[in-house]
Write a protein that holds these residues in place. Structure first.
Motif, short mmCIF file in Angstrom:
data_model
loop_
_atom_site.label_atom_id
_atom_site.label_comp_id
_atom_site.label_asym_id
_atom_site.label_seq_id
_atom_site.Cartn_x
_atom_site.Cartn_y
_atom_site.Cartn_z
N ALA A 253 -15.83 13.53 30.62
CA ALA A 253 -15.75 14.03 29.25
C ALA A 253 -17.09 13.74 28.57
O ALA A 253 -17.92 13.00 29.11
CB ALA A 253 -14.61 13.37 28.48
N LEU A 254 -17.27 14.33 27.39
CA LEU A 254 -18.50 14.10 26.63
C LEU A 254 -18.27 12.95 25.64
O LEU A 254 -17.20 12.86 25.02
CB LEU A 254 -18.90 15.37 25.88
N ASP A 255 -19.26 12.11 25.50
CA ASP A 255 -19.17 10.98 24.57
C ASP A 255 -19.49 11.48 23.16
O ASP A 255 -20.52 11.17 22.58
CB ASP A 255 -20.14 9.88 25.02
N ASN A 256 -18.56 12.25 22.61
CA ASN A 256 -18.77 12.81 21.28
C ASN A 256 -17.69 12.29 20.32
O ASN A 256 -16.84 11.47 20.69
CB ASN A 256 -18.77 14.35 21.34
N ALA A 257 -17.72 12.76 19.09
CA ALA A 257 -16.81 12.25 18.07
C ALA A 257 -15.35 12.45 18.45
O ALA A 257 -14.50 11.58 18.20
CB ALA A 257 -17.11 12.91 16.72
N GLU A 258 -15.05 13.60 19.03
CA GLU A 258 -13.66 13.88 19.42
C GLU A 258 -13.17 12.86 20.44
O GLU A 258 -12.11 12.25 20.28
CB GLU A 258 -13.56 15.29 20.02
N MET A 259 -13.96 12.65 21.51
CA MET A 259 -13.50 11.75 22.57
C MET A 259 -13.53 10.29 22.12
O MET A 259 -12.71 9.49 22.57
CB MET A 259 -14.36 11.96 23.82
N GLN A 260 -14.47 9.95 21.25
CA GLN A 260 -14.50 8.59 20.70
C GLN A 260 -13.24 8.31 19.88
O GLN A 260 -12.70 7.21 19.92
CB GLN A 260 -15.75 8.40 19.85
N ALA A 261 -12.76 9.32 19.15
CA ALA A 261 -11.54 9.14 18.36
C ALA A 261 -10.32 9.05 19.28
O ALA A 261 -9.41 8.24 19.04
CB ALA A 261 -11.38 10.30 17.39
N VAL A 262 -10.28 9.86 20.33
CA VAL A 262 -9.17 9.81 21.27
C VAL A 262 -9.05 8.42 21.90
O VAL A 262 -7.96 7.85 22.01
CB VAL A 262 -9.35 10.88 22.38
#
Length: 310
Positions: A253-262
């Motif tokens: 996955a990408l270490d972006n805002a979406e995945m950080q929140a998940v």
């Protein structure tokens, strides 16, 4: 005439024995000592980030296989991709747990038919032990069948089954159901003798048939491996790979805002971890090592079509 018949029977018996003892590599048409490797991405469907990275790692990197979580919010996106790319290798990550702090999901069948699978807030539990102790087997079966049917309705050509967080290895009854569904749908499942022994303390051979395909080795990074560096871990695995049927299990996955929140408050298998998986398996270093070690990267689709459904 009797002597001829007896000799013929011996020949037939030898042929049958040889066919039963062929390695997975031989059954796929490769030399017996081939280093087979499935490079497998888990958890597709949980987020757009997971889908985006996994698709990129399949198209541009070394990932050969992936599995989809049907109950998750971004399932329609990855199911659409799978239906538009029928030669790609997508199985089902059969799901009975939801491990993240705030990012949750539940059953695809009506909750009234699956109350034992859900916690007091209506979500799957966050651990497999709770599945083993609280889930009713008939409700588990209904839910898993619901996930399979839903995937097919969305056009996914299911190549295999595996199990999210190992929940279908949480009890012998769940293991039996897992194997039975693979036989019914004529797809291979992720099985490894060492994992069955470690988790359930059972001999997997007591539960499978001679036609089931079992991994020789299964590799997945641990928290310690992550701390030392994913490139080091995966490079060592590939460089030391032995002949046989092997699999590396990763989460891209990408270490972006979406995945950080998940993955908030969950450093293990979190956003940065998944970005590191993605980075290695889309790198030229990975491709170079695979070439140098003469590794044959294969798919569950090949296993399904050439062995399970032959």
């Amino acid at each position: 005439m009797k002597k001829f018949s007896f000799s013929l029977l011996l020949v037939i018996a030898f042929i049958n024995l040889h066919s039963q003892t062929k390695t997975v590599a031989e059954q796929l048409g490769y030399p017996a000592d081939t280093k087979l490797l499935i490079i497998h991405a888990d958890d597709l469907g949980i987020s757009h980030s997971e889908n985006e990275a996994s698709i990129s790692a399949i198209q541009n990197g070394s990932v050969s296989s992936a599995s989809i979580m049907v109950p998750c919010p971004w399932f329609p996106e990855i199911a659409n991709y799978a239906s538009q790319h029928p030669s790609a290798d997508f199985g089902l990550h059969l799901t009975l747990t939801a491990e993240w702090k705030f990012f949750k999901w539940g059953t695809v069948i009506p909750t009234s038919e699956a109350s034992s699978l859900l916690n007091d807030k209506g979500f799957f539990p966050d651990n497999s032990a709770e599945v083993a102790t609280k889930a009713k087997l008939n409700e588990v079966e209904k839910e898993l069948r619901g996930q399979i049917v839903r995937a097919k309705q969305f056009g996914v050509d299911v190549t295999h089954f595996d199990t999210h967080m190992g929940s279908l290895l949480a009890s012998t009854e769940l293991l039996k159901l897992y194997i039975a569904l693979s036989h019914e749908y004529k797809v291979p499942i992720l099985l490894h003798r060492g994992f069955a022994k470690a988790i359930l303390n059972v001999n997997l051979d007591d539960y499978i048939t001679k036609n089931d395909v079992v991994l020789d080795q299964l590799y997945m990074a641990s928290p310690d491996d992550y701390k030392k560096g994913m490139k080091i871990f995966y490079s060592n695995v590939i460089n030391s790979l032995k002949p046989g049927f092997n699999m590396i299990l990763l989460h891209a996955a990408l270490d972006n805002a979406e995945m950080q929140a998940v993955t908030i408050d969950h450093p293990d298998f979190g956003a940065a971890w998944r970005q590191a998986d993605y980075d290695f398996f889309t790198s030229e270093d990975c491709k170079k090592i695979l070439r140098e070690q003469k590794i044959k990267v294969v798919t569950w689709r090949e296993i399904r079509d050439k062995i399970v459904r032959k």
